[in-house]
Design an enzyme around this catalytic site. Structure first.
Site, mmCIF file in Angstrom:
data_model
loop_
_atom_site.group_PDB
_atom_site.id
_atom_site.type_symbol
_atom_site.label_atom_id
_atom_site.label_comp_id
_atom_site.label_asym_id
_atom_site.label_seq_id
_atom_site.Cartn_x
_atom_site.Cartn_y
_atom_site.Cartn_z
ATOM 1 N N ASP A 152 43.959 44.075 32.987
ATOM 2 C CA ASP A 152 44.111 42.619 33.051
ATOM 3 C C ASP A 152 43.901 42.178 34.495
ATOM 4 O OD1 ASP A 152 45.820 40.212 31.352
ATOM 5 O OD2 ASP A 152 45.770 40.093 33.549
ATOM 6 N N ILE A 153 43.057 41.168 34.673
ATOM 7 C CA ILE A 153 42.783 40.672 36.029
ATOM 8 C C ILE A 153 44.037 39.984 36.580
ATOM 9 C CG2 ILE A 153 41.325 39.157 37.431
ATOM 10 C CD1 ILE A 153 39.122 39.496 35.325
ATOM 11 N N ASP A 170 33.880 32.870 35.069
ATOM 12 C CA ASP A 170 33.015 33.524 34.070
ATOM 13 C C ASP A 170 32.184 34.642 34.716
ATOM 14 O OD1 ASP A 170 33.973 31.849 32.156
ATOM 15 O OD2 ASP A 170 32.160 30.626 31.968
ATOM 16 N N GLU A 199 41.007 37.458 29.807
ATOM 17 C CA GLU A 199 40.658 38.198 31.030
ATOM 18 C C GLU A 199 41.222 39.606 30.940
ATOM 19 O OE1 GLU A 199 44.168 37.655 31.032
ATOM 20 O OE2 GLU A 199 44.141 37.727 33.234
#
Ligand code: GH3
Ligand code: MG
Ligand code: MG
Ligand code: MG
Length: 339
Positions: A213-214, A230, A257
């Site tokens: 996960d960012i 994006d 994300e």
């Protein structure tokens, strides 16, 4: 009138592969087919026909039955095996497969039709030819007007078949691929995980899952804008694709994300090793993230889980475990890997 019927939208000249041991028949067939605007390649037995097939890539095969070395029936059987591979997409989706009945289509419709032209007119030979995969059958002496129409129709059908195949491939992509990043989507992830879970339960081999996960991605969007967000997702997906290299590994976009890597037949140590290279790979992108509280650059948190699948448990247990590890990575300060 010669030339190609208006149904042909391709500008390419159809290629006809003629296999006949009789030289004068071959010459007559060549003349007739070239008059129709097709390109002709000649061979004189079934073995040669098989040998040149892959390089000639014919749109249609005109096949004699009685030939030396390899007869037309044997050749036909081999050709239809090569030609009939419809529905073997690695993206095969059960809903699409059953609604289109692709296995029946591949049985009935070779992408390269085979028209047998033979002096044999007994019912047994006709049955043998169709059982060997022939698309059509005409007898000698050749009725040229009939042959011309049959060839036209077969070429038209073959072209429709190819368009149908392309459309089905596109449908598979739409159903399985994430439009933004090009990696597998959540539907594909669920399907693949379930399949691998059952395979590995059978084989008694481990299955690993990485969830990434960012970190502070909402702040990234707020600072740099949604379109930049994006692009960031596309770059992270490319890193995952590059680093999860094994054939059986599947990279998927699990959520907004969040990405996942399914790693069949992989122990925890192997999965952590890949997770570490992914973490490093994203850091090396050096994507500015001035709003992040853990780094100037974009970072990931990663949760890794490994289990030995069983028929009693479900693949959900693996997802839950990896999700828990990811949650812990966030809670402990982000930009880290938890097993
Ligand atoms: P954390 O470190 O705890 O993961 O914080 P976060 O901000 O990354 O997590 P949060 O779940 O609060 O926010 C996720 C953000 O991801 C919010 C959402 O707008 C963004 N996002 C989800 N899908 C897309 C997408 O397709 N494009 C872009 N640009 N942003 C997306
Ligand atoms: Mg012959
Ligand atoms: Mg998230
Ligand atoms: Mg996040």
């Amino acid at each position: 009138m010669s030339g190609i019927s208006p149904l042909f939208i391709t500008k390419e000249t159809p290629v006809i592969l003629v296999a006949d041991d009789d030289k004068s028949t071959r010459m007559l067939l060549r003349d007739a087919m070239e008059n129709e605007g097709y390109r002709v390649v000649e061979v004189s037995d079934g073995k040669q026909c098989l040998d040149v097939y892959a390089s000639v890539k014919p749109d249609l095969v005109l096949l004699d039955a009685v030939m030396p070395i390899m007869d037309g029936f044997t050749c036909c059987k081999q050709l239809s095996k090569i030609s009939s591979n419809f529905g073997n997409s690695t993206l095969a989706n059960p809903v699409i497969e059953s609604s289109l009945n692709t296995s029946a289509i591949s049985l009935l419709w070779n992408s390269t039709p085979i028209l047998m032209i033979t002096g044999l007119d007994d019912p047994e030979s006709v049955d043998r030819a169709f059982e060997a995969g022939a698309t059509d059958y005409v007898t000698k002496p050749i009725h040229w007007a009939v042959l011309r129409q049959r060839v036209r129709r077969l070429l038209q059908q073959a072209q429709l078949y190819k368009q149908f195949e392309a459309a089905t491939h596109a449908l598979h992509e739409l159903a399985n691929i994430d439009g933004l990043t090009g990696v597998a989507n959540r539907r594909r992830f669920d399907h693949y995980l379930n399949i691998k879970w059952l395979n590995l339960a059978q084989e008694q081999l481990p299955l690993s899952l990485i969830l990434c996960d960012i970190d502070y991605f909402k702040l990234y969007n707020d600072k740099y804008g949604h379109p930049a967000g994006d692009v960031c997702l596309q770059k992270v997906a490319a890193v995952l694709n590059r680093l999860a290299q094994r054939n059986e590994d599947l990279v998927a976009r699990y959520g907004g994300e969040e990405f996942a890597v399914i790693m069949p037949n992989t122990h925890a140590a192997g999965a952590v090793h890949v997770a570490a290279s992914i973490q490093a790979g994203v850091r090396e992108l050096q994507m500015d993230h001035s709003e992040s509280e853990v780094s100037h650059y974009l970072t990931l948190s990663l949760g890794v889980a490994t289990t030995l699948p069983s028929f009693e448990a479900s693949s959900k247990t693996l997802v839950v475990a990896a999700d828990k590890a990811l949650y812990q990575a966030k809670a402990e300060g982000r930009n880290r890997i938890i097993l």
